[in-house]
Scaffold this motif. Structure first.
Motif, PDB file in Angstrom:
ATOM      1  N   UNK A   1       0.827  -1.203   0.000  1.00 29.19           N
ATOM      2  CA  UNK A   1       0.000   0.000   0.000  1.00 29.19           C
ATOM      3  C   UNK A   1       0.862   1.255   0.000  1.00 29.19           C
ATOM      4  N   UNK A   2       1.927   1.222   0.811  1.00 25.05           N
ATOM      5  CA  UNK A   2       2.822   2.374   0.890  1.00 25.05           C
ATOM      6  C   UNK A   2       3.443   2.658  -0.470  1.00 25.05           C
ATOM      7  N   UNK A   3       3.956   1.600  -1.106  1.00 23.89           N
ATOM      8  CA  UNK A   3       4.569   1.755  -2.420  1.00 23.89           C
ATOM      9  C   UNK A   3       3.546   2.249  -3.431  1.00 23.89           C
TER      10      UNK A   3
ATOM     11  N   UNK B   1       0.721   9.069  -6.095  1.00 26.86           N
ATOM     12  CA  UNK B   1       0.994  10.500  -5.938  1.00 26.86           C
ATOM     13  C   UNK B   1       1.882  10.973  -7.076  1.00 26.86           C
ATOM     14  N   UNK B   2       2.924  10.180  -7.391  1.00 27.65           N
ATOM     15  CA  UNK B   2       3.813  10.510  -8.503  1.00 27.65           C
ATOM     16  C   UNK B   2       3.028  10.652  -9.798  1.00 27.65           C
ATOM     17  N   UNK B   3       2.133   9.691 -10.044  1.00 27.33           N
ATOM     18  CA  UNK B   3       1.391   9.678 -11.297  1.00 27.33           C
ATOM     19  C   UNK B   3       0.409  10.846 -11.387  1.00 27.33           C
ATOM     20  N   UNK B   4      -0.292  11.112 -10.289  1.00 27.93           N
ATOM     21  CA  UNK B   4      -1.356  12.115 -10.344  1.00 27.93           C
ATOM     22  C   UNK B   4      -0.813  13.535 -10.275  1.00 27.93           C
ATOM     23  N   UNK B   5       0.216  13.748  -9.446  1.00 25.78           N
ATOM     24  CA  UNK B   5       0.611  15.131  -9.164  1.00 25.78           C
ATOM     25  C   UNK B   5       2.014  15.497  -9.634  1.00 25.78           C
TER      26      UNK B   5
ATOM     27  N   UNK C   1      13.014   7.989 -13.643  1.00 24.71           N
ATOM     28  CA  UNK C   1      12.284   9.123 -13.089  1.00 24.71           C
ATOM     29  C   UNK C   1      11.127   8.644 -12.225  1.00 24.71           C
ATOM     30  N   UNK C   2      10.411   7.662 -12.760  1.00 21.13           N
ATOM     31  CA  UNK C   2       9.249   7.164 -12.013  1.00 21.13           C
ATOM     32  C   UNK C   2       9.675   6.603 -10.659  1.00 21.13           C
ATOM     33  N   UNK C   3      10.731   5.776 -10.676  1.00 22.84           N
ATOM     34  CA  UNK C   3      11.188   5.173  -9.421  1.00 22.84           C
ATOM     35  C   UNK C   3      11.721   6.235  -8.481  1.00 22.84           C
TER      36      UNK C   3
ATOM     37  N   UNK D   1       8.799   8.112  -6.974  1.00 20.81           N
ATOM     38  CA  UNK D   1       8.060   7.233  -6.074  1.00 20.81           C
ATOM     39  C   UNK D   1       8.817   7.046  -4.768  1.00 20.81           C
ATOM     40  N   UNK D   2      10.136   6.802  -4.885  1.00 16.88           N
ATOM     41  CA  UNK D   2      10.888   6.534  -3.660  1.00 16.88           C
ATOM     42  C   UNK D   2      11.106   7.787  -2.832  1.00 16.88           C
ATOM     43  N   UNK D   3      11.008   8.963  -3.479  1.00 18.98           N
ATOM     44  CA  UNK D   3      11.023  10.175  -2.674  1.00 18.98           C
ATOM     45  C   UNK D   3       9.847  10.147  -1.696  1.00 18.98           C
TER      46      UNK D   3
END
Lengths: 347, 166
Positions: free
Chosen positions: A260-262, A268-272, A286-288, A291-293
């Motif tokens: 769930x956390x991941x 959040x990355x995808x939407x904002x 970039x995606x990773x 996301x990991x931020x």
């Protein structure tokens, strides 16, 4: 034969994503322990393998080989079903997240990449993607509630009921936070929402700042991260809904939690934050990175803030988050309409 | 292939609906009702009504059934207790209402079956969500607004009921 190839490819894609997600989830548990350690001026796990890198593996073996205890008075079927529901509902939504675009496969495979839809970097681009995510996550709440009930213990039951109430309450805030984004993007498909954020200034975090904050807070509450982790509040409820679970059944709850956390970070990355888009590096990097931020951010929050009291959590959800969300939707609609009147194009 | 899926799904829906009625423990009834809801959502997906399917999952399978589950978990009664309270008259009245609803559904199928097809054809280039939105805010604007006023009244009523104790 031609009909079978896409089917096989979908299975391959699913296995690929599933493998990646499960590996990442295992290492997020290590990351969390390491980061919490450093923030609290400790070393964190460092005995198993170099820098403790084999720790998740050791944890997995431990969970698998531990004694499996089923509570005598438990409702057996539901008791076993609950962790399964949690994990399945945590993993399914990854299917609609666009991880990348243009995987560079067209050089490798020629026309086949285009023909079998291999180049999209998403398992299923469905046009109700965001609703699909909400639908599955609302089903995920059952796993926790039923787990709490089936254990036939008062701590578990209280933990389960708290989760149910909290998830329903914050789902409203979460959905309202996204409505602004959906209004501007004019689509429910995650692939198109990412496409809408073509440059940094068009990222929805700048076009929907209030929506972003609401989503961040409601998201943390939805997956029960600190400061909203009242469902497993150890000084009141032992361990909440998972009190009576042991061995791999407990492991599945644990897995669901970190999946769930991941997932929330990826969403959040995808939407904002423009999803996979960014210069120089390949999209997946970039995606990773983004996301990991957010994974890091949630761990950081856990190390920093104390847990809220349960009634405060509910009051905040209904009396602050919900009204602010409604106002945000109305303001977005108002500004959008005015902007459309004067410039003749969308925001 | 589609037909096979349809029969599998219908089988799941019908069987779990039967379980909802006949199983003894209320919690099992609720669980099978959730399964029924999910099955119905899948059937809607087969009809390419993906928006309605997702709303079905979120609202009914997600939110409404969680409330059912809460009540059942907290009250902890068995169906046997309920049945002993049930009078024969109420049972027959229930059966009558069920048949009346069945009749209404049959009529809707008879009448609606002929008119639905052209609409679906006209909207080939629109997605499901866009189509629903357009219809709601043009053709069915008044019923839509009336329904929302009704829901608002229900929300205010619920708030007043809860506040009464203070």
């Amino acid at each position: 034969m031609d009909a079978a190839i896409p089917m096989i490819l979908v299975v391959v894609k699913v296995l690929l994503v599933l493998g990646a997600v499960l590996t990442l989830v295992a290492y997020i548990t290590l990351l969390e322990r390491k980061l919490l350690g450093w923030i609290q001026v400790r070393l964190g796990p460092n005995r198993v393998g170099p820098w403790g890198l084999l720790q998740p593996l050791a944890d997995g073996i431990k969970l698998l080989t531990k004694e499996e205890i089923t509570v005598t008075k438990a409702n057996r079927v539901v008791y076993i079903l609950a962790p399964m529901i949690v994990v399945v509902c945590a993993l399914i939504p990854f299917g609609v997240i666009p991880f990348a675009k243009g995987l560079g496969l067209e050089r490798l495979l020629g026309g086949a990449a285009e023909r079998f839809d291999l180049n999209t970097g998403v398992i299923a681009d469905i046009n109700v993607g965001i609703l699909f995510i909400f639908a599955i996550s609302s089903l995920g709440a059952y796993g926790v509630i039923l787990g709490g009930w089936a254990s036939n213990s008062k701590y578990s039951l209280l933990g389960g009921i708290r989760t149910g109430a909290q998830m329903i309450s914050y789902e409203l805030g979460l959905s309202l936070a996204v409505v602004g984004v959906l209004m501007i993007a004019g689509t429910l498909s995650l692939v198109e929402i990412v496409g809408e954020q073509s440059s940094v200034l068009r990222w929805f975090v700048f076009r929907q700042p209030v929506g972003f904050l609401l989503f961040l807070i409601a998201g943390a509450a939805e997956i029960c991260r600190t400061p909203f982790d009242v469902i497993e509040c150890e000084n009141e409820l032992v361990a909440g809904y998972q009190t009576e679970y042991s061995s791999m059944k407990f492991g599945l709850f644990y897995l669901g939690e970190y999946a769930h956390l991941l997932f929330l970070s990826a969403l959040i990355t995808t939407l904002f934050f423009g999803g996979w888009q960014g210069p120089i590096f390949p999209p997946i990097v970039w995606f990773m990175g983004k996301t990991f931020f957010f994974v890091f951010f949630f761990i950081w929050v856990r190390a920093t803030y104390p847990r809220l009291r349960y009634d405060r959590v509910m009051a905040f959800g209904w009396k602050v988050l919900l009204p602010v969300g409604l106002i945000n939707v109305m303001m977005t609609a108002f500004i959008y309409t005015v902007w459309l009147q004067f410039t003749g194009r969308g925001l | 292939m589609e037909l096979v899926y349809f029969y599998i799904l219908s089988f799941i829906v019908v069987v779990s609906a039967v379980f909802v009625v006949f199983l003894r423990r209320p919690l099992h009834n609720v669980l099978f009702m959730i399964l029924t809801m999910i099955g119905v959502a899948c059937l809607m997906l087969q009809l390419e009504a993906e928006f309605i399917a997702m709303v079905q999952l979120i609202v009914y399978a997600g939110a409404v059934m969680v409330l059912f589950l809460f009540v059942v978990m907290l009250v902890n009664i068995t169906q046997a207790d309920l049945l002993s309270q049930l009078s024969a008259v109420r049972g027959w009245a229930g059966a009558l209402v069920a048949f009346a609803i069945f009749g209404v559904i049959l009529t809707v199928f008879k009448v609606g079956g002929q008119t639905a097809a052209p609409q679906a054809q006209a909207a080939q280039h629109l997605t499901n969500t866009e189509l629903v939105a357009r219809e709601l805010f043009t053709t069915y604007l008044l019923p839509f607004e009336v329904a929302s006023v009704l829901l608002l009244a229900a929300i205010i009523g619920a708030v007043i009921l809860v506040r009464k104790g203070r």
